[in-house]
Design an enzyme around this catalytic site. Structure first.
Site, short mmCIF file in Angstrom:
data_model
loop_
_atom_site.label_atom_id
_atom_site.label_comp_id
_atom_site.label_asym_id
_atom_site.label_seq_id
_atom_site.Cartn_x
_atom_site.Cartn_y
_atom_site.Cartn_z
CG MET A 95 3.98 12.03 65.17
SD MET A 95 5.77 12.50 64.91
CE MET A 95 5.45 13.69 63.89
CB ILE A 97 4.95 17.59 73.48
CG1 ILE A 97 5.31 17.89 72.11
CG2 ILE A 97 5.81 18.09 74.51
CD1 ILE A 97 5.00 19.40 71.73
CG LEU A 98 6.93 12.03 76.19
CD1 LEU A 98 8.05 11.39 76.08
CD2 LEU A 98 5.77 11.22 76.42
CG ASN A 112 12.50 12.51 69.15
OD1 ASN A 112 12.11 11.64 68.46
ND2 ASN A 112 12.45 13.65 68.90
CG HIS A 114 13.42 16.57 64.68
ND1 HIS A 114 12.00 16.45 64.84
CD2 HIS A 114 13.70 17.33 63.83
CE1 HIS A 114 11.62 17.79 64.31
NE2 HIS A 114 12.62 18.17 63.54
C1 GAR Z 1 10.77 9.90 61.04
O1 GAR Z 1 10.81 10.43 59.79
C2 GAR Z 1 11.12 10.36 62.34
O2 GAR Z 1 12.16 11.16 62.33
C3 GAR Z 1 9.72 11.48 62.46
O3 GAR Z 1 8.64 10.69 62.14
C4 GAR Z 1 9.13 9.92 61.08
C5 GAR Z 1 8.59 8.14 61.60
O4 GAR Z 1 8.55 7.26 60.68
N1 GAR Z 1 9.61 11.79 63.80
C6 GAR Z 1 9.26 13.17 63.78
O5 GAR Z 1 8.84 14.14 62.97
C7 GAR Z 1 9.25 13.60 65.61
N2 GAR Z 1 8.98 14.98 65.59
P1 GAR Z 1 8.39 5.84 61.03
O6 GAR Z 1 7.10 5.43 61.76
O7 GAR Z 1 8.44 5.29 59.86
O8 GAR Z 1 9.77 5.46 61.97
#
Ligand code: GAR
Length: 192
Positions: A95, A97-98, A112, A114
């Site tokens: 979470m 931003i690089l 990534n 999303h």
């Molecule tokens: C996932 O739903 C992923 O798509 C989202 O965070 C969750 C991580 O779950 N990523 C974002 O929202 C990136 N902007 P996890 O830790 O169980 O893999």
């Protein structure tokens, strides 16, 4: 399978901030016979990220980095990635931003996942916004990372139907289940 013996295996680092369920799906994928990746490191900006427990379980190096000063954090990560000869970075619920500079160093080598059908619903709180807007479908997207948030070239997407009963929590669960299938598929698509 032969195509990926020796130097064609992609040494991968997974970046996480939370639970790490996508990380687990990628670890399982990397342990399959014909996988084009090996997971060499788990990198987290949160020392309490649950996903870090998988490092011990699967004997993978972990690296926790304080992101208070992003440029310093990124310098440390880049040096670690270089030393470990990482040539693929997968963001999996990371979470942060690089910076442009970081991305430039790994151009075309950062992926990534999303939880929306990009280009719709970039950024945070996707499920809440999707439900509020009474969308009929949402889904997930695996894409390359470029300097604009959630805007790099799309590799694969999976559509998920939203029912009247869905709320952000149930939708998130449904989509996450699809994410676990989509991320390995996207990697296969790139390297096979
Ligand atoms: C996932 O739903 C992923 O798509 C989202 O965070 C969750 C991580 O779950 N990523 C974002 O929202 C990136 N902007 P996890 O830790 O169980 O893999």
């Amino acid at each position: 399978m032969k195509k990926f013996v020796g130097k064609n295996i992609h040494k991968t680092a997974i970046f996480i901030s939370g639970k790490g369920t996508n990380l687990l799906s990628l670890i399982k994928f990397s342990n399959t016979k014909s996988s084009p990746i090996t997971i060499e490191a788990i990198i987290s900006d949160k020392s309490k990220a649950k996903g870090l427990n998988l490092a011990k379980k699967y004997n993978i190096k972990k690296f926790v980095i304080n992101f208070k000063k992003r440029s310093l954090a990124e310098r440390k990560i880049l040096s670690f990635l270089n030393k470990s000869q990482i040539n693929l970075v997968c963001l999996a619920g990371f979470m942060r931003i690089l910076s442009k500079n970081f991305i430039k160093n790994y151009k075309g080598k950062i992926l990534n996942i999303h939880p929306s059908l990009l280009p719709k619903y970039k950024g945070l709180n996707t499920h809440e916004r999707v439900i509020k807007n009474k969308e009929k479908y949402s889904g997930c997207t695996v894409h390359f990372v470029n300097s604009k948030l959630d805007s790099g070239k799309i590799i694969l997407q999976k559509k998920v139907k939203i029912t009247k009963k869905d709320n952000p929590k149930t939708l998130s669960k449904k989509i996450l289940k699809q994410e676990h299938i989509l991320y390995p598929r996207a990697i296969k698509k790139l390297f096979f």
